[in-house]
Motif scaffolding. Structure first.
Motif, short mmCIF file in Angstrom:
data_model
loop_
_atom_site.label_atom_id
_atom_site.label_comp_id
_atom_site.label_asym_id
_atom_site.label_seq_id
_atom_site.Cartn_x
_atom_site.Cartn_y
_atom_site.Cartn_z
N THR A 1 0.86 -1.18 0.00
CA THR A 1 0.00 0.00 0.00
C THR A 1 0.90 1.23 0.00
O THR A 1 1.96 1.24 0.63
CB THR A 1 -0.91 0.00 1.23
OG1 THR A 1 -1.78 -1.14 1.16
CG2 THR A 1 -1.75 1.27 1.30
N ILE A 2 0.46 2.28 -0.71
CA ILE A 2 1.24 3.50 -0.85
C ILE A 2 0.44 4.67 -0.26
O ILE A 2 -0.66 4.97 -0.73
CB ILE A 2 1.58 3.79 -2.32
CG1 ILE A 2 2.26 2.58 -2.96
CG2 ILE A 2 2.48 5.03 -2.43
CD1 ILE A 2 2.42 2.69 -4.46
N LEU A 3 1.00 5.29 0.77
CA LEU A 3 0.43 6.48 1.40
C LEU A 3 1.39 7.64 1.16
O LEU A 3 2.50 7.44 0.64
CB LEU A 3 0.20 6.24 2.89
CG LEU A 3 -0.67 5.03 3.22
CD1 LEU A 3 -0.58 4.70 4.70
CD2 LEU A 3 -2.11 5.27 2.80
N ASN A 4 1.00 8.86 1.55
CA ASN A 4 1.87 9.98 1.24
C ASN A 4 1.86 11.06 2.31
O ASN A 4 0.91 11.19 3.07
CB ASN A 4 1.52 10.58 -0.12
CG ASN A 4 0.10 11.14 -0.15
OD1 ASN A 4 -0.17 12.22 0.33
ND2 ASN A 4 -0.82 10.37 -0.73
N ASP A 5 2.94 11.82 2.35
CA ASP A 5 3.12 13.00 3.20
C ASP A 5 3.63 14.10 2.29
O ASP A 5 4.81 14.14 1.94
CB ASP A 5 4.12 12.68 4.32
CG ASP A 5 4.54 13.91 5.12
OD1 ASP A 5 3.91 14.97 4.95
OD2 ASP A 5 5.50 13.80 5.91
N MET A 6 2.72 14.98 1.86
CA MET A 6 3.06 16.00 0.86
C MET A 6 3.21 17.36 1.52
O MET A 6 2.55 17.66 2.52
CB MET A 6 2.02 16.01 -0.25
CG MET A 6 2.03 14.73 -1.05
SD MET A 6 1.14 14.86 -2.60
CE MET A 6 1.84 13.45 -3.46
N PRO A 7 4.06 18.23 0.94
CA PRO A 7 4.37 19.51 1.59
C PRO A 7 3.34 20.61 1.36
O PRO A 7 3.68 21.78 1.26
CB PRO A 7 5.73 19.87 0.98
CG PRO A 7 5.71 19.25 -0.37
CD PRO A 7 4.93 17.97 -0.22
N THR B 1 8.34 15.75 -1.15
CA THR B 1 7.19 14.84 -1.09
C THR B 1 7.69 13.50 -0.56
O THR B 1 8.73 13.01 -0.99
CB THR B 1 6.56 14.67 -2.48
OG1 THR B 1 6.03 15.91 -2.91
CG2 THR B 1 5.46 13.62 -2.46
N ARG B 2 6.93 12.92 0.37
CA ARG B 2 7.34 11.63 0.93
C ARG B 2 6.24 10.59 0.67
O ARG B 2 5.05 10.88 0.82
CB ARG B 2 7.60 11.74 2.42
CG ARG B 2 8.70 12.72 2.79
CD ARG B 2 9.19 12.45 4.21
NE ARG B 2 8.10 12.37 5.16
CZ ARG B 2 8.14 11.61 6.27
NH1 ARG B 2 9.19 10.85 6.54
NH2 ARG B 2 7.12 11.59 7.10
N PHE B 3 6.69 9.38 0.33
CA PHE B 3 5.78 8.28 0.09
C PHE B 3 6.07 7.17 1.11
O PHE B 3 7.22 6.76 1.27
CB PHE B 3 5.95 7.72 -1.31
CG PHE B 3 5.54 8.67 -2.40
CD1 PHE B 3 4.25 8.68 -2.89
CD2 PHE B 3 6.46 9.58 -2.92
CE1 PHE B 3 3.87 9.56 -3.89
CE2 PHE B 3 6.09 10.46 -3.92
CZ PHE B 3 4.79 10.46 -4.41
N ALA B 4 5.02 6.71 1.76
CA ALA B 4 5.13 5.58 2.69
C ALA B 4 4.69 4.32 1.96
O ALA B 4 3.55 4.23 1.50
CB ALA B 4 4.26 5.80 3.92
N ILE B 5 5.60 3.36 1.84
CA ILE B 5 5.28 2.08 1.21
C ILE B 5 5.32 1.01 2.29
O ILE B 5 6.32 0.84 2.99
CB ILE B 5 6.25 1.76 0.07
CG1 ILE B 5 6.09 2.82 -1.03
CG2 ILE B 5 6.00 0.36 -0.48
CD1 ILE B 5 6.96 2.60 -2.24
#
Length: 498
Positions: A240-246, A269-273
């Motif tokens: 699953t791919i989640l995100n933390d965007m600025p 931009t950060r992606f949590a895999i």
């Protein structure tokens, strides 16, 4: 056509000149049932006999006079569904009977202020990450375990409806205290649903998995540095791919209960895999160029890489909308895709090196993409994006991309005609990935009518193979879903025989 006016919802809206309460965004208040067959005057062309399933589209449709400035995302959830079987079609439209809908109906007025107003203007505590908004359940729809799941973008309770009759079944029992965001994802291969939520308290995000039996199987924290505003997620066969965007609320103003969005171009931009059923310690973070992305298309695994397609915004914090009515300059800017400049984009995450590579796939303004969801989480070839109308949160046509050949073709809805997000409906016994139809609702401002169109996905430039005129013109909306009868688990549509 056999049409039945089921109910008219009483409105308290006063005459106004708000740009998102007129034209294609003019609210409607009638709930309908209608059945169509080939040969009806309202059917242009022929309803195909080789599809079985339902197209469901939601949207925001304000009922009561707003408290302060109105944002179209404040509107009450209104679902329109049209199902197909054996060359016939059945249309239903219903407001989502949320707790907020019921409370305001009883009060005869708005009780919650909207997105652009400070929390103290709401007369009651609300829902979601912002805490004082009404959960209007108006943003997104998915179909899981045989029912529609209707969701709110700032995290709400999630409401269940029958996909064919729109009979309402209340809120989802498994939804956690922080609610769920719009854009939960359903894996047709496993029957699982993945979701996330976000809030203003640590750990700021959670992620969960619901089984095909509609019971919560997995729920974990996804710790973030502070409150964030994610909008969408993606999945592959195993991850699953989640995100933390600025792009998120100004933290100093949050302390004053002011929700002002700010873009931080100096932050990545950060992606949590994470493995689909993984734990917080299994999360791997990948960095990429700073941007904001509203919507992803698809993701899949390829060797050591995970590949993700979506719409990269060139201008996540655009300049104010020119010549907007006083007080609506920022709202109209964030609704104008021509100012945000979303581009079809590809990210590649290498699970061995930890590196991210990025690639632009198209330089046109495009958004609200769809594809054949039988390929969700897997390699796919064809994507169908909506073409924004300059200056408006409206769509004037579609683009089909062949992502292997790197070619595309367009279809324009026509002057004064604006469409909805157009999911892919596979033909019965489809032979190819694009063997099916694109389905959309069209609002024609010149004739003041709405219609459902079916477009051959193999030749979108040819336009609709069938047009079905609805009982009245409907308000523009946001997201939609197609579900085949077999995917719903009913083996088809029983409404047409009613």
């Amino acid at each position: 056509m056999t049409a039945q006016l089921v109910e008219t919802i009483e409105t308290t809206i006063q005459p106004n000149d708000h740009p998102y309460m007129k034209g294609a965004w003019r609210p409607t208040y009638n709930e309908w049932n209608a059945i169509f067959a080939n040969g009806d005057a309202e059917v242009i062309g022929n309803i195909p006999t080789d599809i079985d399933g339902v197209y469901v589209r939601t949207g925001e449709n304000q009922i009561h006079e707003p408290i302060g400035r109105y944002h179209p995302f404040d509107g009450d959830g209104f679902i329109h569904a049209i199902s197909f079987k054996d060359g016939r079609a059945s249309y239903r439209s219903r407001f989502v009977r949320t707790k907020g809908f019921a409370a305001e109906k009883e009060a005869g007025r708005s009780l919650w202020a909207g997105l652009m107003e400070p929390p103290h203007k709401s007369t009651r505590h609300g829902w979601g990450a912002q805490e004082w908004l009404k959960d209007s359940s108006s943003t997104d729809v998915a179909i899981h375990a045989g029912k529609i799941i209707s969701t709110f973008y700032q995290c709400g309770e999630a409401y269940r409806l029958d996909p064919f009759t729109l009979e309402q079944h209340g809120t989802e029992s498994w939804v956690p205290l922080d609610g769920i965001s719009a854009h939960c994802k359903v894996d047709l291969a496993t029957g699982e649903l993945m979701f996330f939520n976000y809030s203003k308290h640590a750990p700021y995000m959670h992620y969960g998995v619901v089984g095909p039996d509609n019971k919560l199987k997995h729920y974990i924290p996804v710790p973030l540095p502070g409150p964030r505003l994610p909008h969408d997620m993606a999945f592959t066969e195993n991850y699953t791919i989640l995100n933390d965007m600025p792009l998120y609320w100004n933290e100093e103003l949050l302390e004053k209960r002011l929700h002002v969005v700010q873009f931080h171009p100096d932050q990545k931009t950060r992606f949590a895999i994470i493995p689909r059923h993984g734990q917080p310690e299994d999360i791997r973070w990948f960095e990429a160029a700073p941007t904001y992305t509203l919507h992803w298309l698809n993701a899949w695994e390829e060797g050591d890489e995970i590949i993700l397609d979506g719409y990269y915004q060139e201008e996540p914090m655009p300049k104010s909308y020119p010549n907007a009515p006083d007080g609506l300059e920022r709202m109209m800017a964030y609704l104008d895709q021509g100012l945000l400049k979303p581009r079809l984009h590809r990210w590649r995450f290498n699970l061995v090196t930890g590196q991210t590579k990025e690639e632009r796939l198209d330089d046109r303004d495009l958004e609200f993409g769809m594809f054949n969801h039988r390929y969700a989480g897997k390699p796919y070839r064809y994507a169908y994006s909506a073409i924004p109308e300059p200056g408006w949160f409206l769509f004037r046509g579609l683009v089909k991309h062949d992502l292997n050949a790197r070619t595309s073709e367009e279809y324009a809805f026509g002057p004064g005609r604006f469409g909805s997000e157009a999911p892919f409906a596979p033909r019965i016994n489809a032979k190819d990935e694009d063997d099916g139809y694109l389905v959309s609702f069209i609002a024609d401002l010149e004739t003041d009518k709405s219609e459902c169109v079916l477009i051959d996905a193999k030749n979108i430039a040819a336009g609709p193979v069938c047009r079905i005129m609805l009982p009245e013109r409907i308000c523009s909306g946001t997201h939609s879903v197609w579900a085949s009868g077999d995917d719903i688990g009913m083996g088809g549509n029983s409404v047409l025989a009613a």
